[in-house]
Write an enzyme that holds these catalytic residues in place. Structure first.
Site, PDB file in Angstrom:
ATOM      1  N   ASP A  53      36.555  26.200   5.023  1.00 38.61           N
ATOM      2  CA  ASP A  53      36.104  27.505   4.527  1.00 38.61           C
ATOM      3  C   ASP A  53      35.739  28.457   5.660  1.00 38.61           C
ATOM      4  O   ASP A  53      35.957  29.674   5.551  1.00 38.61           O
ATOM      5  CB  ASP A  53      34.886  27.335   3.610  1.00 38.61           C
ATOM      6  CG  ASP A  53      35.276  26.859   2.219  1.00 38.61           C
ATOM      7  OD1 ASP A  53      36.479  26.595   1.997  1.00 38.61           O
ATOM      8  OD2 ASP A  53      34.388  26.742   1.351  1.00 38.61           O
ATOM      9  N   LYS A  94      33.578  13.957  -4.529  1.00 38.38           N
ATOM     10  CA  LYS A  94      32.211  13.583  -4.894  1.00 38.38           C
ATOM     11  C   LYS A  94      31.269  14.668  -4.402  1.00 38.38           C
ATOM     12  O   LYS A  94      30.913  14.732  -3.228  1.00 38.38           O
ATOM     13  CB  LYS A  94      31.824  12.238  -4.289  1.00 38.38           C
ATOM     14  CG  LYS A  94      30.425  11.764  -4.684  1.00 38.38           C
ATOM     15  CD  LYS A  94      30.157  10.359  -4.172  1.00 38.38           C
ATOM     16  CE  LYS A  94      28.774   9.884  -4.589  1.00 38.38           C
ATOM     17  NZ  LYS A  94      27.701  10.542  -3.814  1.00 38.38           N
ATOM     18  N   SER A 119      32.145  12.656  -0.268  1.00 37.92           N
ATOM     19  CA  SER A 119      30.716  12.937  -0.154  1.00 37.92           C
ATOM     20  C   SER A 119      30.382  13.697   1.133  1.00 37.92           C
ATOM     21  O   SER A 119      30.835  14.821   1.328  1.00 37.92           O
ATOM     22  CB  SER A 119      29.929  11.628  -0.267  1.00 37.92           C
ATOM     23  OG  SER A 119      28.561  11.871  -0.465  1.00 37.92           O
TER      24      SER A 119
END
Length: 407
Positions: free
Chosen positions: A320, A334, A309
């Site tokens: 990224d 999640k 999460s």
């Protein structure tokens, strides 16, 4: 004349009937029924996937829920559970008063129970351990990420569902609960745990001196309200001690407050994208870090199957944006965001999935997780950050090598 009188009488009778019909009061709803209606309304106006409602005949479910015998709060809670089940989202759920109170308390740093953070895997049936809380009865008993909970005090978790299973694990300090579990290796056994107050201590850190290098270690176990300020103070303290690099440990961090995760990302990223959320209307809301950061030096991040999460939001952004490589094992997966909503005055509430999120590169990690840049050997350490943690040693070795590479 007689005909006119008959017409007048008929008109008066019709008028009386019409007046009587239009003036009849609607059937009043009792408190429990009003709770059902309010729950339906809140989910109806905020759930992330309104197309799902047509498939499950959502309006009909409300009517059928109200046709159930509802005289008490317990009857209302059962009706709401029944009504929400066809949505098929275990994270959109009713929170009974004790559960709502406990969940809010956990975002502030403490909980009374056995210390297990639970989730539902992609098949949507089993209740599994995302992570044990450090220093909890569950951690001391050796329960690890990926363990499946089969029964709680003899009741199958498939019957209980996610929230009721979690509720049965919480309770007064000193009381016992019997768990039947299946280990990640497939072995079934029973474990009795004593509930107690568990201080979450969501931020832990230390300075590690290693072959002439001063390295910082920062572990975040949950994104509770105090975490951003605690992380900021920790980063400032470590830098005053002259750290050359940082290991960020997100292992077994099952998430918590998304806002806290975003705030920590803002402290580590310099104007870079953090996450993109997508709501029920299909609108995207990119979140970007502010210019400047509290720590800009070399860093590596440890993750595992208990990283979920809000901690996956942070890990995905670091990866990224090429701010930090991820080491460890695949994260939980999640990619949904819930909001907590109080219901009336009885102390109950709802958790409703209101958005999905993707990482800055557009990856949807729901049920997929994030693959680390460098997988580390199994089995995973049972005491992350503790003495003899081989994953931490690997991260420190790699960070040291980065520091010793010629510019």
């Amino acid at each position: 004349m007689a005909q006119r009188i008959r017409r007048l009488v008929w008109a008066l009778l019709c008028g009386l009937l019409l007046t009587s019909w239009t003036a009849a009061p609607a059937l009043a709803l009792n408190d429990g029924q009003q709770l059902v209606v309010e729950s339906w309304r809140l989910v109806n106006q905020s759930y992330v996937d309104p197309d799902r409602f047509e498939a499950i005949h959502w309006k009909r479910l409300r009517q059928k829920a109200l046709e159930r015998p509802i005289q008490t709060s317990a009857d209302a809670y059962d009706a709401i559970d029944w009504m929400l089940a066809p949505i098929g989202d275990p994270y959109t759920r009713l929170l009974r008063p004790a559960d709502f109170t406990a969940l809010k308390a956990s975002t502030q740093g403490s909980v009374s129970g056995v210390g297990l953070q639970l989730g539902i895997p992609k098949d949507g049936t089993a209740v599994v351990v995302i992570a044990p809380l450090e220093g909890s009865p569950a951690a001391e008993a050796g329960i690890v990420s990926g363990t499946e909970l089969l029964r709680v005090d003899g009741t199958p978790t498939e019957e209980l569902g996610l929230e009721s299973t979690a509720a049965r694990l919480r309770g007064a300090e000193g009381t016992a609960v019997l768990l039947e579990i299946k280990t990640p290796e497939g072995r079934t056994k029973e474990v009795e745990l004593q509930r107690r107050q568990v201080d979450l201590l969501p931020v832990r850190s230390r300075l590690i001196e290693r072959e002439g290098h001063r390295l910082g270690y920062l572990r975040i176990t949950q994104f509770a309200e105090p975490v951003p300020q605690q992380v900021a103070s920790t980063l400032q303290s470590l830098q005053k001690q002259g750290i050359e690099g940082l290991v960020l440990d997100l292992r077994n961090n099952s998430g918590g407050l998304v806002s806290a995760g975003l705030a920590v990302a803002d402290q580590l990223l310099d104007g870079a994208p953090i996450v993109e959320t997508r709501n029920r209307e299909g609108f995207s809301d990119p979140q970007q870090a502010n210019r400047g950061r509290l720590y800009g030096g070399p860093m590596l991040t440890l993750v595992n199957g208990g990283t979920a999460s809000a901690s996956e939001i942070l890990a995905g952004a670091l990866q990224d944006d090429e701010r930090s490589q991820l080491l460890g094992s695949r994260t939980f997966g999640k990619g949904l965001i819930q909001t907590l909503i109080g219901l009336g005055g009885d102390g109950s509430g709802l958790a409703v999935t209101v958005a999905r999120y993707v990482t800055p590169s557009g990856r949807d990690i729901q049920n997929l997780g994030i693959e680390p840049d460098q997988p580390l050997p199994q089995p995973e350490p049972l005491d992350p950050g503790g003495p003899g943690d081989p994953w931490l040693s690997s991260a420190l070795d790699q960070l040291q090598q980065q520091l010793e590479q010629p510019l």
